[in-house]
Scaffold this active site. Structure first.
Site: not given
Ligand code: GAL
Length: 800
Positions: A494, A417
């Site tokens: 993710e 991100e």
């Molecule tokens: C994502 C991020 C993670 C964590 C997660 C929590 O956007 O890549 O590191 O922060 O959100 O939902």
């Protein structure tokens, strides 16, 4: 021909003289440590009598108290950071004068500076990177030497999650002859892989620290899992004075066994250097034969077999141990993930430990190895963006060199991100990073975890330098990806970010989102818990079921990495203080599975599953949602006190079934059946008064090596042995014999008791105690007591 035979004979009868060529010593013991800044500690005559003596790995943040006003803030779990110094006095045998001696640090958080006998050997800002220094120029041979390490984790906040502070990974001393394999000096690839015959290409970088040119014999030997040699190669080589050179060996391995996630068959490559028939170096490299492919239509395949990536993202902390790395803690984490059916790990969002990489090879996980969470543009005030210009090239190169021999690694992620995704500077940086990766390894795709799927707005994508597109969240958009990103290979890097507290159940029929963006608003509980029914999610994410249904049904999608396998310290969204650890895990911080673990197990593993929730201690006549996760059956029938509440089966893409049941105390029982035959039965009983503590250790025997760990799960039962799901008693612990208590945790995200206390409150009936060998060869005894009339319980663990 004659020459070849002679050499083979020579090697097979070991005529070459053997001596201990490379000495690798554990350098973790007998360090002194003090919080604060002590620049004079670099001097030999500095007095450390008021410093602690400890064994590394060590994390001072985890020893501190939670503080609402901590500079680390919520993201890092309100624990202290600051500065600290480590110091150790050691001697080196006079006979080692002819050797090259270096020190290897697997990770120091952060901004370390290492001094030997008053001289600075170097600084390393990045807290996750492994690094080494050559000690030889400044050593006193046969006399005392002083090594001092300054660690500066004071500029805060510097991370979006808990980092820990200190020398939190292993340290080794390596003594080699002046002619030796360089640091991360081998690179093994397998240009052809098949069960008939595989090809091995080995590049070995040799350092010659001698003042004269040398001639030597380079021997490569490939050993199978039983240490039987299956291929070898010998060559005569030359190298100039004070230089390094890369030599190449190509070998064939007949009938090679393939590495896969069920049978992670490992070979090893042994590199030996002989000078005038004397062995001067001996170096081992892991080797696995596997091939894989990402396809824009068919997703991922491993050794030609279509394989969905069932992945989890993990942060590096080990719960109550903090950032302290320990192979036993890592093995426990990975075992839980393996038993759930996970086949892949994403190393969020930074290089992880050597032990983690080694166990992923050994246990059969596909790894997405990740270098950065930020580039030049910051996410928090004092994060890595400050070191970007000076260090990103070296950090990225070192990361690839350290990890590129691991067969488990199948993707290089250059960032998570990353902010530069949203502006045109992202194009040049992506190209630069991809070029660095490709200069060191072309066998794995370069990827990045992106959030922006509007092409015009995503400059990392526009760089054209990614081989594999990783997308975080927005599962509703996946269906458009094959047309939008035509011909691109795609992975959900993710997903999910749902929230749960183990063992806490709110009765609700709706899915709620936090904070309010879509879905029904989640306004939280007064005790900072979140319901463990899979119904609460972040607005950017999805419930576990919503997400998995989408991934499962789209063939082009290589798979996913769930955020996260375990709760981790920090990022306790959706709550402020006192919440201090995350709610995202499938397993809680103490390592106790939440219910959704069994949803994954029913989908991802080949185990037969029947799991029912919640517990069965409610108010009379209260209407309770009973859920069941199951597989390998056509239906599940539910009974309350022997009376059938009906049979149900999953329809369409359902991942669970449910009943509404008016509570009455007694026995809730589920039976799964296939073709009318019983597959599994599960029973939950209403527990009576808390009356007994149950202690369950994950090992019967530990080693007396000062490292081994045993995890003991403590749970409350009634007099008949039924689990008491709402017990919150404070338990006091006493450990005697060959162990010491190194951590306690109950998995409650808002628990402000110290992880290092000798007591812990049960949370929803359970807590976990971690005991480490203290080196004594005496059996360990753990005693647990409540002081409120419940008998003391104890358990013995053998030590050998
Ligand atoms: C994502 C991020 C993670 C964590 C997660 C929590 O956007 O890549 O590191 O922060 O959100 O939902």
């Amino acid at each position: 021909m004659f020459k070849k035979i002679t050499l083979t004979l020579l090697f097979s009868v070991s005529i070459f003289a053997q001596k201990q060529a490379r000495i690798v010593e554990d350098f973790n013991k007998n360090w002194n440590f003090k919080l604060g800044d002590y620049p004079e500690a670099i001097n030999a005559n500095y007095n450390v009598s008021d410093w602690r003596t400890l064994q590394l790995p060590h994390d001072w943040s985890i020893e501190g108290a939670f503080d609402k006003d901590a500079k680390t803030k919520q993201a890092q779990g309100f624990l202290p950071a600051g500065k600290g110094w480590y110091r150790k006095v050691f001697t080196i045998p006079a006979s080692w004068k002819s050797k090259t001696i270096s020190i290897e640090f697997d990770g120091v958080f952060k901004n370390s500076e290492v001094f030997l006998n008053g001289k600075s050997l170097g600084v390393r800002p990045n807290g996750y990177i492994s690094f080494a220094y050559d000690l030889s120029p400044y050593l006193n041979y046969g006399q005392a030497n002083t090594i001092a390490v300054k660690v500066d984790n004071d500029s805060q906040p510097n991370s979006r999650w808990y980092t820990g502070s200190g020398i939190y990974r292993n340290v080794r001393l390596v003594a080699s002859e002046k002619l030796h394999v360089g640091k991360w000096g081998t690179f093994v690839t397998t240009p052809e892989v098949s069960t008939k015959q595989s090809k091995v290409h080995l590049e070995v970088t040799i350092n010659n620290d001698n003042d004269s040119a040398r001639e030597f014999t380079l021997v490569t030997s490939i050993l199978d899992a039983k240490n039987k040699e299956v291929a070898n190669k010998t060559s005569t080589e030359k190298i100039g004075a004070k230089t390094f050179e890369t030599k190449v060996h190509n070998l064939d391995v007949l009938k090679s066994q393939l590495w896969n996630t069920e049978n992670p068959y490992l070979y090893k490559v042994i590199t030996k250097i002989y000078e005038k028939s004397v062995l001067v170096d001996n170096y081992e490299t892991p080797l696995g034969f596997r091939y894989f492919n990402f396809d824009s239509e068919k997703g991922f395949s491993l050794n030609g077999v279509p394989t969905k990536i069932y992945g989890v993202c993990l942060h590096h902390d080990n719960g109550a141990l903090g950032a302290v790395e320990n192979i036993h803690a890592v093995r426990r984490k990975l075992t839980l993930m393996k038993e759930m059916g996970a086949n892949a790990i994403r190393m969020s969002h930074n290089p992880h430990s050597l032990e983690m990489m080694q166990l992923c090879d050994e246990m059969g996980f596909i790894v997405q190895d990740e270098a950065f969470d930020v580039w030049k543009k910051k996410k928090v005030t004092n994060d890595y963006h400050k070191d970007w210009d000076a260090w990103h090239k070296q950090d990225l190169e070192d990361f690839i060199k350290r990890d590129r021999n691991h067969p488990s690694v199948m993707m290089w992620s250059i960032g998570n991100e990353i902010r530069e995704q949203f502006d045109s500077t992202g194009i040049a940086i992506t190209k630069e990073l991809a070029k660095i990766v490709k200069s060191l390894d072309v066998t794995r795709p370069v990827t990045s975890a992106l959030t922006e799927n509007v092409i015009e707005k995503n400059f990392i994508y526009q760089s054209g330098a990614l081989d594999l597109l990783g997308f975080n969240y927005k599962h509703e958009d996946y269906k458009d990806f094959p047309t939008k990103f035509k011909g691109q290979k795609i992975l959900a890097s993710e997903s999910v970010s749902a929230l749960e507290t183990r063992g806490h159940y709110d009765q609700s029929d709706i899915i709620q989102a936090w904070p309010v963006k879509h879905g029904a608003p989640f306004d939280g509980n007064a005790d900072w818990t979140v319901s463990a029914y899979d119904q609460i999610k972040s607005y950017w994410g999805a419930t576990h079921e919503e997400n998995w249904k989408t991934i499962k049904s789209q063939d082009f999608m290589a798979g996913t990495f769930i955020w996260t396998g375990f709760d981790y310290i920090g990022e306790p969204d959706p709550y402020p203080f006192p919440a201090r650890s995350s709610y995202f895990g499938i397993v809680d911080l103490a390592g106790l599975p939440k219910d959704v673990y069994y949803m994954y197990q029913s989908e991802w593993s080949n185990k037969t599953v029947l799991h029912i929730l919640p517990h069965w201690n409610w108010k009379k006549d209260q209407e309770i949602n009973v859920w069941a996760y199951y597989n390998n059956a056509d239906e599940v029938e539910l009974f309350l006190n022997g009376k059938s509440l009906g049979k149900k089966s999953k329809q369409n893409d359902d991942l669970h079934i449910s009943w509404k049941v008016k509570f009455e105390p007694g026995t809730l029982k589920a039976i799964s059946r296939k073709n009318g035959k019983v597959v599994l039965e599960k029973e939950i009983k209403t527990a009576g008064e808390a009356s007994k503590l149950n202690l369950e250790a994950d090992k019967k025997v530990i080693k007396n090596d000062t490292y081994d760990l045993v995890y003991v799960t403590v749970s409350m039962t009634d007099k008949d042995g039924n689990f008491v799901p709402n017990a919150m008693d404070l338990i006091n612990f006493e450990v005697t014999g060959g162990g010491k208590l190194v951590g306690v945790d109950n998995g409650y995200q808002a628990n402000l008791e110290s992880f290092k206390a000798n007591s812990c409150k049960l949370f929803n009936g359970k807590c976990v105690v971690i005991i480490q060998s203290n080196g004594k060869k005496e059996n360990v005894q753990l005693k647990a007591s409540t002081g409120n009339g419940i008998p003391i319980s104890s358990i013995n663990i053998k030590v050998n």
